[in-house]
Design a protein around this motif. Structure first.
Motif, mmCIF file in Angstrom:
data_model
loop_
_atom_site.group_PDB
_atom_site.id
_atom_site.type_symbol
_atom_site.label_atom_id
_atom_site.label_comp_id
_atom_site.label_asym_id
_atom_site.label_seq_id
_atom_site.Cartn_x
_atom_site.Cartn_y
_atom_site.Cartn_z
ATOM 1 N N THR A 122 0.826 -1.201 0.000
ATOM 2 C CA THR A 122 0.000 0.000 0.000
ATOM 3 C C THR A 122 0.868 1.261 0.000
ATOM 4 O OG1 THR A 122 -0.089 0.145 2.403
ATOM 5 C CG2 THR A 122 -1.750 -1.244 1.324
ATOM 6 N N ILE A 123 0.224 2.387 -0.244
ATOM 7 C CA ILE A 123 0.929 3.665 -0.178
ATOM 8 C C ILE A 123 1.491 3.878 1.219
ATOM 9 C CG2 ILE A 123 0.595 6.173 -0.262
ATOM 10 C CD1 ILE A 123 -1.344 5.708 -2.602
ATOM 11 N N ALA A 124 0.731 3.482 2.232
ATOM 12 C CA ALA A 124 1.220 3.602 3.608
ATOM 13 C C ALA A 124 2.456 2.727 3.829
ATOM 14 C CB ALA A 124 0.115 3.225 4.592
ATOM 15 N N ASP A 125 2.453 1.512 3.268
ATOM 16 C CA ASP A 125 3.632 0.631 3.355
ATOM 17 C C ASP A 125 4.855 1.316 2.756
ATOM 18 O OD1 ASP A 125 2.271 -1.519 4.491
ATOM 19 O OD2 ASP A 125 1.767 -2.389 2.544
ATOM 20 N N LEU A 126 4.678 1.888 1.582
ATOM 21 C CA LEU A 126 5.795 2.499 0.870
ATOM 22 C C LEU A 126 6.342 3.702 1.629
ATOM 23 C CD1 LEU A 126 4.188 2.264 -2.664
ATOM 24 C CD2 LEU A 126 6.105 0.900 -1.839
ATOM 25 N N LYS A 127 5.459 4.524 2.162
ATOM 26 C CA LYS A 127 5.900 5.693 2.919
ATOM 27 C C LYS A 127 6.598 5.281 4.215
ATOM 28 C CE LYS A 127 2.711 9.212 1.204
ATOM 29 N NZ LYS A 127 1.703 10.239 1.562
ATOM 30 N N ALA A 128 6.154 4.194 4.825
ATOM 31 C CA ALA A 128 6.779 3.738 6.063
ATOM 32 C C ALA A 128 8.201 3.257 5.823
ATOM 33 C CB ALA A 128 5.941 2.633 6.693
ATOM 34 N N ARG A 129 8.432 2.618 4.667
ATOM 35 C CA ARG A 129 9.743 2.057 4.371
ATOM 36 C C ARG A 129 10.657 3.053 3.658
ATOM 37 N NH1 ARG A 129 6.110 -1.620 5.051
ATOM 38 N NH2 ARG A 129 6.642 -3.708 5.848
ATOM 39 N N LEU A 130 10.066 4.076 3.068
ATOM 40 C CA LEU A 130 10.827 5.140 2.407
ATOM 41 C C LEU A 130 10.399 6.454 3.042
ATOM 42 C CD1 LEU A 130 10.366 3.923 -1.292
ATOM 43 C CD2 LEU A 130 12.347 3.508 0.192
ATOM 44 N N PRO A 131 10.952 6.798 4.195
ATOM 45 C CA PRO A 131 10.455 7.931 4.988
ATOM 46 C C PRO A 131 10.430 9.263 4.248
ATOM 47 C CG PRO A 131 11.973 6.593 6.279
ATOM 48 C CD PRO A 131 12.051 6.093 4.868
ATOM 49 N N GLY A 132 11.286 9.439 3.248
ATOM 50 C CA GLY A 132 11.287 10.692 2.509
ATOM 51 C C GLY A 132 10.193 10.797 1.472
ATOM 52 N N ALA A 133 9.499 9.722 1.221
ATOM 53 C CA ALA A 133 8.492 9.700 0.147
ATOM 54 C C ALA A 133 7.263 10.514 0.523
ATOM 55 C CB ALA A 133 8.098 8.267 -0.167
ATOM 56 N N ARG A 134 6.859 11.370 -0.392
ATOM 57 C CA ARG A 134 5.619 12.116 -0.230
ATOM 58 C C ARG A 134 4.666 11.795 -1.388
ATOM 59 N NH1 ARG A 134 5.677 17.050 -0.934
ATOM 60 N NH2 ARG A 134 4.101 17.723 0.586
ATOM 61 N N ALA A 135 5.135 12.052 -2.608
ATOM 62 C CA ALA A 135 4.318 11.793 -3.798
ATOM 63 C C ALA A 135 4.495 10.343 -4.232
ATOM 64 C CB ALA A 135 4.724 12.732 -4.927
ATOM 65 N N VAL A 136 3.425 9.564 -4.109
ATOM 66 C CA VAL A 136 3.484 8.132 -4.419
ATOM 67 C C VAL A 136 2.334 7.773 -5.350
ATOM 68 C CG1 VAL A 136 3.423 5.788 -3.496
ATOM 69 C CG2 VAL A 136 4.541 7.616 -2.189
ATOM 70 N N VAL A 137 2.652 7.051 -6.407
ATOM 71 C CA VAL A 137 1.622 6.460 -7.274
ATOM 72 C C VAL A 137 1.748 4.956 -7.167
ATOM 73 C CG1 VAL A 137 0.885 6.065 -9.663
ATOM 74 C CG2 VAL A 137 1.450 8.381 -8.893
ATOM 75 N N PRO A 146 -2.300 12.071 -2.138
ATOM 76 C CA PRO A 146 -2.699 13.486 -2.278
ATOM 77 C C PRO A 146 -1.548 14.417 -2.624
ATOM 78 C CG PRO A 146 -3.673 12.503 -0.305
ATOM 79 C CD PRO A 146 -2.684 11.505 -0.837
ATOM 80 N N GLU A 147 -0.315 14.028 -2.306
ATOM 81 C CA GLU A 147 0.825 14.911 -2.556
ATOM 82 C C GLU A 147 1.276 14.929 -4.014
ATOM 83 O OE1 GLU A 147 1.016 13.164 1.607
ATOM 84 O OE2 GLU A 147 0.753 12.377 -0.438
ATOM 85 N N VAL A 148 0.760 14.028 -4.832
ATOM 86 C CA VAL A 148 1.167 13.965 -6.238
ATOM 87 C C VAL A 148 0.633 15.196 -6.971
ATOM 88 C CG1 VAL A 148 0.967 12.682 -8.403
ATOM 89 C CG2 VAL A 148 1.286 11.458 -6.247
ATOM 90 N N SER A 149 1.540 15.959 -7.583
ATOM 91 C CA SER A 149 1.131 17.164 -8.305
ATOM 92 C C SER A 149 0.559 16.801 -9.676
ATOM 93 C CB SER A 149 2.338 18.093 -8.484
ATOM 94 O OG SER A 149 3.285 17.511 -9.379
ATOM 95 N N ALA A 150 -0.029 17.786 -10.321
ATOM 96 C CA ALA A 150 -0.574 17.562 -11.671
ATOM 97 C C ALA A 150 0.531 17.162 -12.636
ATOM 98 C CB ALA A 150 -1.288 18.816 -12.160
ATOM 99 N N ASP A 151 1.697 17.803 -12.513
ATOM 100 C CA ASP A 151 2.815 17.455 -13.392
ATOM 101 C C ASP A 151 3.311 16.038 -13.121
ATOM 102 O OD1 ASP A 151 2.771 19.843 -14.716
ATOM 103 O OD2 ASP A 151 4.402 20.759 -13.569
ATOM 104 N N GLN A 152 3.402 15.654 -11.858
ATOM 105 C CA GLN A 152 3.850 14.304 -11.521
ATOM 106 C C GLN A 152 2.842 13.265 -12.001
ATOM 107 O OE1 GLN A 152 4.399 15.011 -7.293
ATOM 108 N NE2 GLN A 152 6.616 14.733 -7.501
#
Length: 273
Positions: free
Chosen positions: A104-119, A140-146
């Motif tokens: 999950t996105i939560a899994d990815l953010k937990a293991r990659l603490p610097g991650a904000r924008a995740v698809v 939610p942090e993913v910008s329109a360009d990203q």
């Protein structure tokens, strides 16, 4: 395919196996700069090694630099072991694009603490030949360009559908992620039924395979819905109508498919829970 201008200025692909390698090929064909591309794979195939040498792609550099996009294509069970080495590659402006099933996105953010924008994306096996169907959801942090960059990368592997909620990924997994196996089983079953009806096994196998691939090509080429194409093949009182009476009864194909997809969705939830 999305315009090459939307591809990232730099990209690091973690895991260049069958799916990751095929997606890389699609990105390069779409215009991704090989000199701004890095591959991290502890056991790259001969084909990937040769591609990197030919195109000037950095393969397993000693000190990989952060990139605009970090694509996670390793096996899901390998994320825990790889996360410590990958964490320094993720900054506040990095887009993390994951095709890891069950993570999950939560899994990815937990293991990659610097991650904000995740698809988080769920491609399927035909993506390996550029004919895939992918469901994707953005944090939610993913910008329109990203998001546009992610669209360009995912569309190189086929159809991409964006989801409103991450929970829908389990349904995507059950429909398109596992779906190719259902189609392959249909070919097996049709061939076996042909043998039971009196055909030689090799002939039944070839006829079943060509029937399914041909029907798929017709479905893609025609503007008509699948239901209308089915009606086009079905003459009242004919052979197809006789077969469909069996397949469309209450305990027929529709009910079995709903049950199968529900089972796959339930298991997807268990694996990501």
């Amino acid at each position: 395919m999305t315009a090459p201008a939307r591809l990232p200025a730099s990209l690091t692909l973690v895991g260049a196996g069958k799916m990751g390698g095929a997606m890389l090929t699609g990105w390069l064909e779409a215009g991704l700069d090989p000199r701004a591309t890095t591959i991290l794979d502890p056991a790259p195939s001969e084909a990937i090694t040769a591609l990197c040498a030919e195109r000037g792609i950095a393969l397993n550099p000693a000190e990989p630099a952060p990139a605009a996009v970090l694509v996670l294509g390793i096996k899901p069970q390998g994320l825990e072991a790889a996360s410590a080495a990958l964490a320094p590659l993720v900054g506040p402006d990095t887009l993390v694009l994951s095709i890891l099933a069950g993570k999950t996105i939560a899994d990815l953010k937990a293991r990659l603490p610097g991650a904000r924008a995740v698809v988080r994306a769920m491609p399927n096996l035909p993506a390996s030949i550029g004919r895939g169907a992918t469901g994707a959801v953005a944090s939610p942090e993913v910008s329109a360009d990203q998001r546009a960059v992610a669209e360009a990368l995912l569309s190189a592997a086929g159809l991409t559908e964006w989801l409103e909620a991450e929970a829908a990924i389990d349904a995507v997994t059950a429909v398109s992620g596992s779906g190719p196996a259902y189609v392959f089983l249909l070919v097996e079953a049709l061939a076996e039924a042909g043998v039971a009806a009196g055909l030689a096994p090799d002939i039944a196998g070839r006829l079943a395979r060509a029937t399914v691939t041909g029907a798929g090509a017709l479905l893609e080429a025609s503007p008509e819905e699948a239901a209308q194409l089915r009606r086009n093949v079905t003459s009242p009182g004919g052979t197809t109508a006789a077969a469909l009476e069996v397949l469309m009864r209450a305990d027929g194909l529709g009910g079995l498919m709903r049950e199968a997809v529900a089972a796959a969705k339930r298991r997807a939830g268990e694996l990501s829970g």
